[in-house]
Scaffold this active site. Structure first.
Site, PDB file in Angstrom:
ATOM      1  N   THR A   1      43.138  47.594  41.839  1.00  0.00           N
ATOM      2  CA  THR A   1      43.834  47.605  43.126  1.00  0.00           C
ATOM      3  C   THR A   1      44.226  49.040  43.457  1.00  0.00           C
ATOM      4  OG1 THR A   1      44.675  45.371  42.740  1.00  0.00           O
ATOM      5  CG2 THR A   1      45.839  46.723  44.368  1.00  0.00           C
TER       6      THR A   1
ATOM      7  N   ARG B   1      43.030  45.803  33.605  1.00  0.00           N
ATOM      8  CA  ARG B   1      42.490  46.548  34.759  1.00  0.00           C
ATOM      9  C   ARG B   1      43.072  46.151  36.116  1.00  0.00           C
ATOM     10  NH1 ARG B   1      36.052  47.627  34.270  1.00  0.00           N
ATOM     11  NH2 ARG B   1      35.946  45.362  34.568  1.00  0.00           N
ATOM     12  N   ASP B   2      43.799  45.045  36.199  1.00  0.00           N
ATOM     13  CA  ASP B   2      44.371  44.670  37.495  1.00  0.00           C
ATOM     14  C   ASP B   2      45.804  44.167  37.333  1.00  0.00           C
ATOM     15  OD1 ASP B   2      44.201  44.570  40.240  1.00  0.00           O
ATOM     16  OD2 ASP B   2      43.410  42.528  40.296  1.00  0.00           O
ATOM     17  N   LEU B   3      46.560  44.903  36.545  1.00  0.00           N
ATOM     18  CA  LEU B   3      47.960  44.558  36.318  1.00  0.00           C
ATOM     19  C   LEU B   3      48.768  44.898  37.567  1.00  0.00           C
ATOM     20  CD1 LEU B   3      49.817  43.562  33.984  1.00  0.00           C
ATOM     21  CD2 LEU B   3      50.279  45.964  33.498  1.00  0.00           C
TER      22      LEU B   3
END
Length: 416
Positions: free
Chosen positions: A214, A163-165
């Site tokens: 992000t 979810r926040d790569l």
């Protein structure tokens, strides 16, 4: 607009961490520095602060018996929700071990009911933030893409979504190998919004996604649940495509995080790029509106293995013992197959575990610039009923524009 601001300030306060190594006061004033602690089988001496943020600190620690250097994260659970998130991160890290391209998780413990200690490997060769973009060395680019994709494949094989790569979360260990980190936002949950979903359900899901993603890397399905697209591991594939775009072209495909641009997949490939370029083909296969059409990690790996060689070698030169070389790696530009950059032994890592980054000032400026760009385009009193239908008050000019949407702002937003 509130979602963008909330996400940006979350990035600054909790997900963006400082590791200003020149600030000796930060290192010496922390009472934890200099202490010796026992964490299960390890007796550790705390040497210095390498990152800090809203939820705690990351310390460089050394095993007293073996002299092995580790990174120790000290987190404070201020409420039940943060406690649940910390324990979820521990569970995810445990499930993902061991893997060559996922940060090694050694052990964890608690000082009391609210303070958690997480011990993991110390990555001494920096992060993707330390590499000059775009990556001119084609072999280096192929290795970074391949090794990162192996980490993604591992997560998705057991149903975990990162979810926040993003670039900040790709590190290089002491051998110059890619290590994926920051699993504080990871989840095994998936969703399939449909016509039966209530507005409250949609709002709660969108708020959750804003907390754990992000803006520039968010895919269409989490920006507009009325698209009724599945929300699952394909989130990471979209973000991976955006990350590859940054590595290939030196900028983000959705730098302004404009909602309509993302929902309509409105980005451009530079004219001087060939459609036959392997990385361009992968980018186009990842950045697709429908999650079901995005190329899975397994297929990307197969494509790279079929067309490239020597993909398991270091992406940057391994860390050396001589402390006399410059701190920042230099990537040769204009030479596609130039030797990999030398990473000095004295270089400090950009440790981005659970949102830690090396340069809080630089990253904060980037986040705030993104917010400012978004404000210029999206600071309007409007609501999206669907991805193509907006409701707002009638645009105004002159004095009335102080409390109503200015007609020029509306025009600029719609034209974007």
């Amino acid at each position: 607009m509130s979602d963008i601001l909330r996400s940006a300030f979350n990035n600054i306060s909790s997900n963006v961490w400082s590791s200003d190594h020149n600030n000796d006061s930060v290192h010496s004033d922390n009472p934890f520095v200099g202490q010796t602690i026992d964490l299960k089988a390890n007796k550790l001496r705390v040497e210095r602060v390498i990152a800090e943020g809203g939820f705690g600190f990351v310390f460089r620690v050394r095993d007293v018996k073996t002299s092995t250097v580790y990174a120790l994260k000290r987190l404070i659970a201020s409420d039940n929700e943060s406690k649940k998130e910390i324990e979820s991160e521990i569970q995810v890290l445990t499930r993902l071990q061991p893997h060559k391209h996922i940060m090694e998780f050694i052990s964890w413990g608690k000082i009391n009911q609210n303070i958690y200690l997480l011990l993991c490997e110390y990555c001494g060769c920096g992060s993707l933030q330390d590499i000059k973009l775009p990556v001119a060395n084609q072999q280096q680019l192929n290795r970074i893409v391949y090794q990162t994709c192996l980490a993604i494949e591992r997560m998705h094989s057991i149903g975990i979504t990162h979810r926040d790569l993003k670039i900040e979360n790709i590190l290089f260990d002491n051998n110059g190998i890619v290590k994926l980190c920051d699993f504080g936002s990871a989840t095994s949950d998936s969703y399939l919004p449909d016509l039966n979903w209530t507005p409250i359900q949609r709002s709660l899901l969108e708020d959750e996604m804003c907390r754990h993603t992000t803006p520039m890397y968010r895919p269409p399905e989490i920006l507009d649940t009325y698209l009724h697209l599945p929300i699952n591991t394909a989130i990471d594939i979209w973000a991976f495509g955006c990350l590859l775009y940054c590595l290939k072209f030196g900028r983000h495909p959705f730098e302004d995080s404009a909602k309509l641009r993302i929902i309509n997949c409105n980005y451009t490939i530079p004219n001087n790029s060939s459609d036959s370029d392997l990385i361009v083909r992968i980018i186009k296969s990842c950045i697709k509106v429908d999650p079901n059409e995005r190329m899975p990690a397994t297929d990307i790996i197969g494509l790279l293995e079929e067309n490239c060689v020597d993909l398991n070698a270091p992406c940057v030169n391994p860390r050396q013992t001589t402390p006399t070389q410059p701190t920042n790696p230099v990537i040769p530009s204009g030479v596609p197959n130039a030797p990999l950059p030398q990473i000095p032994g004295s270089a400090q890592p950009s440790f981005s575990f659970s949102g830690f980054t090396r340069y809080i000032k630089d990253t904060s400026n980037k986040v705030m610039q993104t917010v400012q760009n978004s404000i210029a385009r999206q600071d309007l009193d409007m609501s999206f009923l669907t991805s193509r239908l907006i409701v707002m008050s009638y645009p105004a000019e002159g004095l009335e524009s102080a409390y109503r949407n200015h007609i020029e702002d509306v025009k600029a937003f719609l034209e974007s």
